[in-house]
Design an enzyme around this catalytic site. Structure first.
Site, PDB file in Angstrom:
ATOM      1  N   ASN A  13       0.957  -1.254   0.141  1.00 25.54           N
ATOM      2  CA  ASN A  13      -0.049   0.025   0.216  1.00 25.54           C
ATOM      3  C   ASN A  13       0.585   1.108   0.039  1.00 25.54           C
ATOM      4  OD1 ASN A  13       0.846  -0.265   2.864  1.00 25.54           O
ATOM      5  ND2 ASN A  13      -0.927   1.205   3.227  1.00 25.54           N
ATOM      6  N   LYS A 130       2.177 -19.673  -3.738  1.00 20.53           N
ATOM      7  CA  LYS A 130       1.923 -18.411  -3.755  1.00 20.53           C
ATOM      8  C   LYS A 130       1.235 -17.940  -4.895  1.00 20.53           C
ATOM      9  CE  LYS A 130       3.037 -13.690  -2.701  1.00 20.53           C
ATOM     10  NZ  LYS A 130       1.979 -13.328  -1.623  1.00 20.53           N
ATOM     11  N   LYS A 209       8.684 -10.968   1.835  1.00 19.09           N
ATOM     12  CA  LYS A 209       9.531  -9.820   1.917  1.00 19.09           C
ATOM     13  C   LYS A 209       9.441  -9.621   3.547  1.00 19.09           C
ATOM     14  CE  LYS A 209       6.650  -5.864   2.888  1.00 19.09           C
ATOM     15  NZ  LYS A 209       5.316  -6.581   3.082  1.00 19.09           N
ATOM     16  N   LYS A 271       4.145 -11.756   8.661  1.00 15.60           N
ATOM     17  CA  LYS A 271       4.589 -10.396   9.420  1.00 15.60           C
ATOM     18  C   LYS A 271       4.787 -10.756  11.156  1.00 15.60           C
ATOM     19  CE  LYS A 271       2.034  -7.115   6.794  1.00 15.60           C
ATOM     20  NZ  LYS A 271       3.084  -6.902   5.747  1.00 15.60           N
TER      21      LYS A 271
HETATM   22  P1  ADP Z   1       1.465  -5.931   3.049  1.00 22.55           P
HETATM   23  O1  ADP Z   1       1.529  -5.585   1.393  1.00 22.55           O
HETATM   24  O2  ADP Z   1       1.680  -4.660   3.726  1.00 22.55           O
HETATM   25  O3  ADP Z   1       2.598  -6.961   3.290  1.00 22.55           O
HETATM   26  P2  ADP Z   1      -0.442  -7.707   3.074  1.00 22.55           P
HETATM   27  O4  ADP Z   1      -1.988  -7.616   2.371  1.00 22.55           O
HETATM   28  O5  ADP Z   1       0.297  -8.668   2.870  1.00 22.55           O
HETATM   29  O6  ADP Z   1       0.174  -6.176   3.250  1.00 22.55           O
HETATM   30  O7  ADP Z   1      -0.840  -7.666   4.785  1.00 22.55           O
HETATM   31  C1  ADP Z   1      -1.646  -6.748   5.605  1.00 22.55           C
HETATM   32  C2  ADP Z   1      -3.306  -7.280   5.403  1.00 22.55           C
HETATM   33  O8  ADP Z   1      -3.474  -8.438   6.322  1.00 22.55           O
HETATM   34  C3  ADP Z   1      -4.259  -6.180   5.915  1.00 22.55           C
HETATM   35  O9  ADP Z   1      -4.709  -5.462   4.727  1.00 22.55           O
HETATM   36  C4  ADP Z   1      -5.317  -7.147   6.361  1.00 22.55           C
HETATM   37  O10 ADP Z   1      -6.381  -6.878   5.509  1.00 22.55           O
HETATM   38  C5  ADP Z   1      -4.833  -8.380   6.677  1.00 22.55           C
HETATM   39  N1  ADP Z   1      -5.055  -9.098   7.909  1.00 22.55           N
HETATM   40  C6  ADP Z   1      -5.446 -10.424   7.710  1.00 22.55           C
HETATM   41  N2  ADP Z   1      -5.470 -10.792   8.992  1.00 22.55           N
HETATM   42  C7  ADP Z   1      -5.288  -9.802  10.111  1.00 22.55           C
HETATM   43  C8  ADP Z   1      -4.986  -9.712  11.270  1.00 22.55           C
HETATM   44  N3  ADP Z   1      -5.417 -10.603  12.317  1.00 22.55           N
HETATM   45  N4  ADP Z   1      -4.729  -8.485  11.725  1.00 22.55           N
HETATM   46  C9  ADP Z   1      -4.522  -7.410  10.941  1.00 22.55           C
HETATM   47  N5  ADP Z   1      -4.556  -7.422   9.674  1.00 22.55           N
HETATM   48  C10 ADP Z   1      -4.935  -8.503   9.221  1.00 22.55           C
HETATM   49 MG    MG Z   2       2.427  -9.049   2.394  1.00 24.37          MG
END
Ligand code: ADP
Ligand code: MG
Length: 308
Positions: A13, A130, A209, A271
């Site tokens: 984002n 993936k 990443k 993460k």
């Molecule tokens: P990035 O590109 O920053 O790695 P991701 O889409 O891989 O983003 O991960 C962030 C997303 O994870 C958020 O937009 C949210 O919708 C999702 N998400 C899923 N489960 C959770 C959770 N338990 N807590 C917070 N966010 C979550």
């Molecule tokens: Mg991600």
């Protein structure tokens, strides 16, 4: 006093927000949100910036599909292309912002093509999971020369997502940091390579990443590891009325929530795993926070803080 080193992993984002088509103007504009904060933080911290590349690689794959006369490039080359592309966008934006703050002379910036070693026997290669690139119909998917899987959006190519073992350029990155450079590296999780004798060979895979960033943070001795994304932090019961932001997690607590399945694979799970791994190995702090709150999180411990 010696400056602390901060590693910030920018999520997708930072460049393209949900609902946008992702024009270059949109990407440059979105980037200003983290870049302004990073420029200010660079006064007090040494800095490494890593970034995702999902939509950028997706577009390159789509372009390849549309131009049948030009030989197709393997994924490793596309990852390298996006490291150049996104590295340039971050570097030039940050350069302008540092200039605006009057601190450009003390802060040279470099974007580095980064290789990450994976194990050819990683079980992920037996089960590519993936999804990447364009969406196909069931009929189109059946004719493709690579494995595909049905996703919510339709059929997509799937590739292996092996565990990162070591960052090839870790010594160079450490040296650059100690020389005062801001280093942009490990884009898209790095170019996945396997060792062949004394050389390396790129493989068709993508490395997460956040896991690559955690490994880099550990290998270069970072003091604080920040993952910036589009939510305020890790939540339990995410997407339900009981949703709750987690403010401070010990490794045992993080592990428990992981085991309870609060964090889905491919988004929040890596993460939390990355934070957990970094904190366990180094006894330093890690954060998951929103892209607009990087600076306040670093200063005031907001978002989800992982403590040893
Ligand atoms: P990035 O590109 O920053 O790695 P991701 O889409 O891989 O983003 O991960 C962030 C997303 O994870 C958020 O937009 C949210 O919708 C999702 N998400 C899923 N489960 C959770 C959770 N338990 N807590 C917070 N966010 C979550
Ligand atoms: Mg991600």
């Amino acid at each position: 006093m010696k400056k602390q080193t901060l590693l910030v992993a920018l999520g997708g984002n930072a460049l393209i927000r949900k609902g946008q088509v992702g024009t270059v103007e949109e990407q440059f504009e979105n980037l200003m949100v983290p870049v302004r904060q990073l420029a200010r933080l660079s006064r007090d911290y040494n800095m490494i910036i890593t970034h995702g590349n999902g939509p950028q690689v997706g577009n390159l794959l789509l372009q390849q599909e549309l131009s049948r006369d030009i030989p197709k490039l393997p994924l490793e080359i596309l990852v390298a292309q996006t490291q150049g592309q996104v590295g340039y966008m971050i570097e030039s934006s940050l350069d302008s912002e540092l200039m605006a703050l009057g601190i450009i002379h003390q802060k040279p910036i470099v974007s580095l093509i980064t290789y990450v070693v994976v194990n050819p026997d990683d079980p992920a290669f037996l089960n590519p999971s993936k999804p990447i690139g364009p969406i196909y119909s069931k009929e189109e998917a059946a004719l493709l020369p690579f494995p595909t899987r049905e996703t919510k959006k339709g059929y997509r190519r799937v590739v292996a997502s092996p565990k990162p073992l070591t960052i090839i350029e870790k010594r160079e990155i450490s040296k650059l940091i100690h020389m005062g450079f801001i280093v942009i590296c490990c884009g898209g999780g790095g170019i996945p390579v396997i060792r062949e004798g004394r050389s390396f060979c790129g493989v068709d895979a993508v490395i997460d990443k956040d896991l690559a960033s955690a490994l880099l943070a550990e290998e270069v001795g970072v003091d604080l590891f920040v993952m910036a994304t589009d939510v305020e932090g890790a939540m339990i019961h995410f997407g339900t009325p009981r949703q709750e932001l987690l403010h401070r997690l010990t490794p045992a607590e993080a592990e428990q929530y992981l085991n309870e399945g609060h964090f889905p694979p491919g988004s929040m799970q890596p993460k939390v795993e990355a934070a957990l791994q970094f904190v366990r190995k180094t006894s330093k702090r890690a954060f998951i926070t929103s892209t607009s709150s990087i600076e306040v999180s670093v200063k005031e411990n907001t978002g989800t803080l992982f403590v040893p």
